[in-house]
Design an enzyme around this catalytic site. Structure first.
Site, PDB file in Angstrom:
ATOM      1  N   LYS A 131      19.883 -10.772  44.371  1.00 44.79           N
ATOM      2  CA  LYS A 131      21.204 -10.481  43.790  1.00 44.79           C
ATOM      3  C   LYS A 131      22.153  -9.867  44.819  1.00 44.79           C
ATOM      4  O   LYS A 131      23.281 -10.325  44.988  1.00 44.79           O
ATOM      5  CB  LYS A 131      21.023  -9.504  42.622  1.00 44.79           C
ATOM      6  N   ASN A 132      21.699  -8.840  45.520  1.00 41.65           N
ATOM      7  CA  ASN A 132      22.625  -8.113  46.388  1.00 41.65           C
ATOM      8  C   ASN A 132      23.003  -8.895  47.642  1.00 41.65           C
ATOM      9  O   ASN A 132      24.028  -8.600  48.256  1.00 41.65           O
ATOM     10  CB  ASN A 132      22.058  -6.731  46.743  1.00 41.65           C
TER      11      ASN A 132
ATOM     12  N   ARG B  66      29.892   7.041  43.657  1.00 41.84           N
ATOM     13  CA  ARG B  66      30.058   5.788  44.394  1.00 41.84           C
ATOM     14  C   ARG B  66      31.487   5.588  44.942  1.00 41.84           C
ATOM     15  O   ARG B  66      32.183   4.611  44.602  1.00 41.84           O
ATOM     16  CB  ARG B  66      29.623   4.588  43.540  1.00 41.84           C
TER      17      ARG B  66
ATOM     18  N   ASP C  78      16.592   1.328  44.671  1.00 43.09           N
ATOM     19  CA  ASP C  78      16.563   0.325  43.602  1.00 43.09           C
ATOM     20  C   ASP C  78      15.147   0.080  43.066  1.00 43.09           C
ATOM     21  O   ASP C  78      14.966  -0.695  42.127  1.00 43.09           O
ATOM     22  CB  ASP C  78      17.167  -1.005  44.086  1.00 43.09           C
TER      23      ASP C  78
ATOM     24  N   ARG D 146      22.460  -8.300  34.375  1.00 39.77           N
ATOM     25  CA  ARG D 146      23.283  -8.266  35.582  1.00 39.77           C
ATOM     26  C   ARG D 146      22.457  -8.614  36.812  1.00 39.77           C
ATOM     27  O   ARG D 146      22.976  -9.187  37.758  1.00 39.77           O
ATOM     28  CB  ARG D 146      23.846  -6.846  35.807  1.00 39.77           C
TER      29      ARG D 146
ATOM     30  N   CYS E 282      26.437  -0.123  38.559  1.00 35.40           N
ATOM     31  CA  CYS E 282      25.605   0.823  37.808  1.00 35.40           C
ATOM     32  C   CYS E 282      26.196   2.229  37.885  1.00 35.40           C
ATOM     33  O   CYS E 282      26.645   2.673  38.945  1.00 35.40           O
ATOM     34  CB  CYS E 282      24.196   0.827  38.384  1.00 35.40           C
TER      35      CYS E 282
HETATM   36  C1  LIG Z   1      25.810  -4.750  45.254  1.00 36.11           C
HETATM   37  C2  LIG Z   1      24.895  -3.985  46.132  1.00 36.11           C
HETATM   38  O1  LIG Z   1      24.570  -4.419  47.229  1.00 36.11           O
HETATM   39  N1  LIG Z   1      24.417  -2.853  45.632  1.00 36.11           N
HETATM   40  C3  LIG Z   1      23.448  -2.079  46.405  1.00 36.11           C
HETATM   41  C4  LIG Z   1      24.210  -1.285  47.450  1.00 36.11           C
HETATM   42  O2  LIG Z   1      25.172  -0.513  46.751  1.00 36.11           O
HETATM   43  P1  LIG Z   1      26.324   0.204  47.573  1.00 36.11           P
HETATM   44  O3  LIG Z   1      26.759  -0.647  48.682  1.00 36.11           O
HETATM   45  O4  LIG Z   1      27.306   0.661  46.576  1.00 36.11           O
HETATM   46  O5  LIG Z   1      25.515   1.454  48.135  1.00 36.11           O
HETATM   47  P2  LIG Z   1      25.852   2.331  49.407  1.00 36.11           P
HETATM   48  O6  LIG Z   1      24.796   2.113  50.426  1.00 36.11           O
HETATM   49  O7  LIG Z   1      27.258   2.096  49.805  1.00 36.11           O
HETATM   50  O8  LIG Z   1      25.738   3.796  48.805  1.00 36.11           O
HETATM   51  C5  LIG Z   1      24.832   4.749  49.304  1.00 36.11           C
HETATM   52  C6  LIG Z   1      25.434   6.124  49.206  1.00 36.11           C
HETATM   53  O9  LIG Z   1      26.602   6.186  49.990  1.00 36.11           O
HETATM   54  C7  LIG Z   1      27.688   6.714  49.237  1.00 36.11           C
HETATM   55  N2  LIG Z   1      28.941   6.105  49.708  1.00 36.11           N
HETATM   56  C8  LIG Z   1      29.038   4.743  49.816  1.00 36.11           C
HETATM   57  C9  LIG Z   1      30.201   4.158  50.249  1.00 36.11           C
HETATM   58  C10 LIG Z   1      31.287   4.973  50.566  1.00 36.11           C
HETATM   59  O10 LIG Z   1      32.371   4.493  50.957  1.00 36.11           O
HETATM   60  N3  LIG Z   1      31.154   6.319  50.446  1.00 36.11           N
HETATM   61  C11 LIG Z   1      30.005   6.914  50.041  1.00 36.11           C
HETATM   62  O11 LIG Z   1      29.924   8.129  49.936  1.00 36.11           O
HETATM   63  C12 LIG Z   1      27.345   6.306  47.794  1.00 36.11           C
HETATM   64  O12 LIG Z   1      28.027   7.083  46.858  1.00 36.11           O
HETATM   65  C13 LIG Z   1      25.842   6.505  47.775  1.00 36.11           C
HETATM   66  O13 LIG Z   1      25.551   7.848  47.529  1.00 36.11           O
HETATM   67  O14 LIG Z   1      23.286  -0.456  48.158  1.00 36.11           O
HETATM   68  C14 LIG Z   1      22.614   0.513  47.330  1.00 36.11           C
HETATM   69  C15 LIG Z   1      21.747   1.377  48.237  1.00 36.11           C
HETATM   70  O15 LIG Z   1      20.714   0.642  48.774  1.00 36.11           O
HETATM   71  C16 LIG Z   1      21.814  -0.198  46.257  1.00 36.11           C
HETATM   72  O16 LIG Z   1      21.293   0.772  45.375  1.00 36.11           O
HETATM   73  C17 LIG Z   1      22.692  -1.155  45.467  1.00 36.11           C
HETATM   74  O17 LIG Z   1      21.867  -1.970  44.636  1.00 36.11           O
HETATM   75  C1  LIG Z   2      22.631  -0.383  41.750  1.00 33.46           C
HETATM   76  C2  LIG Z   2      22.474  -1.701  41.734  1.00 33.46           C
HETATM   77  O1  LIG Z   2      23.463  -2.620  41.651  1.00 33.46           O
HETATM   78  P1  LIG Z   2      25.051  -2.380  41.823  1.00 33.46           P
HETATM   79  O2  LIG Z   2      25.260  -1.817  43.191  1.00 33.46           O
HETATM   80  O3  LIG Z   2      25.597  -3.748  41.699  1.00 33.46           O
HETATM   81  O4  LIG Z   2      25.485  -1.449  40.750  1.00 33.46           O
HETATM   82  C3  LIG Z   2      21.127  -2.323  41.794  1.00 33.46           C
HETATM   83  O5  LIG Z   2      21.053  -3.527  42.108  1.00 33.46           O
HETATM   84  O6  LIG Z   2      20.137  -1.623  41.530  1.00 33.46           O
END
Ligand SMILES: CC(=O)N[C@H]1[C@@H](OP(=O)(O)OP(=O)(O)OC[C@H]2O[C@@H](n3ccc(=O)[nH]c3=O)[C@H](O)[C@@H]2O)O[C@H](CO)[C@@H](O)[C@@H]1O
Ligand SMILES: C=C(OP(=O)(O)O)C(=O)O
Length: 459
Positions: free
Chosen positions: A40-41, A139, A327, A419, A134
């Site tokens: 998915k991701n 985030r 995850d 999802r 989620c």
């Molecule tokens: C669609 C997708 O690919 N989702 C994955 C992606 O989410 P996603 O890309 O949202 O996750 P991030 O790696 O960015 O987030 C990790 C941490 O960084 C923080 N953060 C992130 C961005 C930012 O601009 N500022 C900040 O503070 C977030 O709040 C969180 O605490 O990676 C996560 C961590 O492996 C997974 O759980 C999600 O399934």
């Molecule tokens: C947190 C997840 O997805 P998303 O970043 O799309 O919310 C997930 O795949 O577990």
């Protein structure tokens, strides 16, 4: 025939059709083989990356998920042609013109925000509402924004919309040296995509190393992008003037694979899975080994789990890759509720990803939370009950617990599950699990594979 997601009937909203529950009769053993779907991701961000190319992008192994449908709708709404053939989704962003992404769709999934990078790279302008996904923490998107600013974009957040524009006559982003305060998956992906068409060289230091980042880099490289170091902490991208058509296959979903390994472990069943990439599952395989299970790598893309007779306690701390994935946290917690001792599970990636604890306790687990750590005291038996799925991986964790629990468990609100898991209930049924999907309103059984095919109407 060209099929488009733009014509999706808005009345048939995913929320309405997926307001369902899963009824599980626990303690039936599983047996057999599971086919693992595309990740998915990786699929979602590669779909976003098709905006970078003005030719055809054919993507194979895209899972049929409600998030994928929504991402397709986001792209369609921007003018990307999305079509479907039996084994691939095809995207053509030649006529991509719209710089404003729709709130109703973007607000429903996290990955939709990642289009901001390729939109800016192609058009020099992008307005993208703050994303959904989620509810597992605040985030924010500050790392995405700061990186785009370093590449010369002017960015403002107004009324919940991130508005970015590249000044200058050619509206082209400039290569930059970017250090991420945290190795954010999404920020690394946004910035890597933006940099593929930027003027000059970009380096991303402290980059995320997740396999999905590498898959995106490989996809971009298959279109002619120049990227080095994806999968390490430093990624270097040399911008090119344009990218060309491609045919690309998405990697298997490591989170789905780990979920099935735990299904084997928690029901004390031997099952096998393919396709998988064993290296993507190193942390999960190591933990399952510690817990007492044996994982046999039967061929480069095929695994078998031989379950432990007694589940041993184990401590887990979630970390960015190659650490233990957040995850997989809820699913491992479900397994450890039945261990022979005390385990601690610390969630360091997201600040609010323990909402499944109360629901697991409803099934008879003994879990206490202190700060970001759950102390799981193993119990001999779980007992079925109605529970509420609060997010995607929580849903999976509760279903796993339900498979092991004595009696009937009803996991309510499957919209999160749909999802991110392609027909999890159907795949479990094929392994011998006793479960059925119910409509919440009238508790009548409905077909298991409820997500309609991705393409819905002819243009
Ligand atoms: C669609 C997708 O690919 N989702 C994955 C992606 O989410 P996603 O890309 O949202 O996750 P991030 O790696 O960015 O987030 C990790 C941490 O960084 C923080 N953060 C992130 C961005 C930012 O601009 N500022 C900040 O503070 C977030 O709040 C969180 O605490 O990676 C996560 C961590 O492996 C997974 O759980 C999600 O399934
Ligand atoms: C947190 C997840 O997805 P998303 O970043 O799309 O919310 C997930 O795949 O577990």
């Amino acid at each position: 025939m060209t099929l488009s997601l733009a014509s999706l009937n808005k009345k048939a909203s995913p929320e309405a059709s997926f307001a369902t529950a899963l009824e599980i009769q626990g303690q039936y053993p599983l047996k057999g083989h599971v086919n693992i779907s595309g990740a998915k991701n990786a699929a979602l961000v590669v779909m976003a990356g098709t905006i970078l190319c003005s030719g055809d992008c054919r993507l194979r192994n895209i899972p049929n998920l409600s998030d994928v449908q929504r991402m397709g709708q986001v792209l369609s709404s921007l003018g990307v042609q999305v079509s479907h053939n039996p084994d691939a989704l095809e995207f053509n962003a030649r006529d991509f013109h719209c710089t404003e992404a729709p709130y109703e769709l973007v607000s429903q999934l996290r990955a939709s925000f990642f289009i901001i990078g390729p939109m800016l790279a192609r058009l020099g302008e992008a307005s993208v509402p703050l994303p959904g996904g989620c509810a597992i923490g605040a985030r924010p998107v500050d790392l995405h924004v700061r990186g785009l600013q370093a590449m010369g974009a002017h960015v403002q957040i107004e009324h919940g919309v991130v508005k970015a524009a590249v000044p200058g006559p050619n509206r082209r982003l400039k290569g930059a040296k970017i250090y991420l305060d945290y190795p954010s998956v999404g920020a690394t992906e946004t910035l890597m995509m933006a940099a593929t068409l930027a003027d000059g060289e970009t380096t991303i230091e402290n980059a995320a190393q997740e396999p999905e980042v590498v898959d995106l880099a490989n996809f971009c490289k298959s279109m002619g992008a120049r990227i080095w170091g994806a999968g390490t902490k430093k990624i270097v991208i040399e911008g090119v003037a344009r990218l060309h058509s491609t045919d690309y296959e998405i990697i298997p979903d490591r989170i789905e694979a780990a979920t099935f390994l735990i299904a084997g472990a928690i029901t004390r069943s031997e099952i096998s899975l393919s396709p998988i990439v064993p290296d993507h599952l190193t942390a999960a395989i190591a933990k399952l080994g510690e817990i007492g299970c044996k994982i046999v790598i039967e061929s480069p893309n095929h695994l078998r789990i031989i379950p432990a007779y007694e589940i041993k306690a184990s401590d887990i701390t979630t970390m960015p890759y190659p650490g233990f994935p957040t995850d997989m946290q809820a699913q491992f917690m479900a397994l450890l509720t039945l261990s022979n001792g005390d385990s601690t599970i610390s969630e360091t990636v997201f600040e609010n990803r323990m909402r499944h604890v109360a629901e697991l306790n409803r099934l008879g687990a003994n879990i206490r939370v202190k700060g970001n750590t759950a102390i799981v005291r193993g119990v001999p038996l779980l007992s079925g009950a109605p529970v509420l799925a609060t997010d995607l991986r929580a849903s999976a964790g509760l279903i796993l617990a339900g498979l092991a629990a004595e009696g009937t468990t009803i996991v309510q609100d499957l919209q999160h599950l749909d999802r991110g898991y392609e027909r999890l209930d159907l795949k479990l049924q094929k392994l011998g699990a006793r479960l059925r999907r119910l409509s919440v309103n009238d508790t009548t059984e409905i077909a298991t594979a409820t997500i309609p095919p991705l393409q819905v109407a002819a243009q």
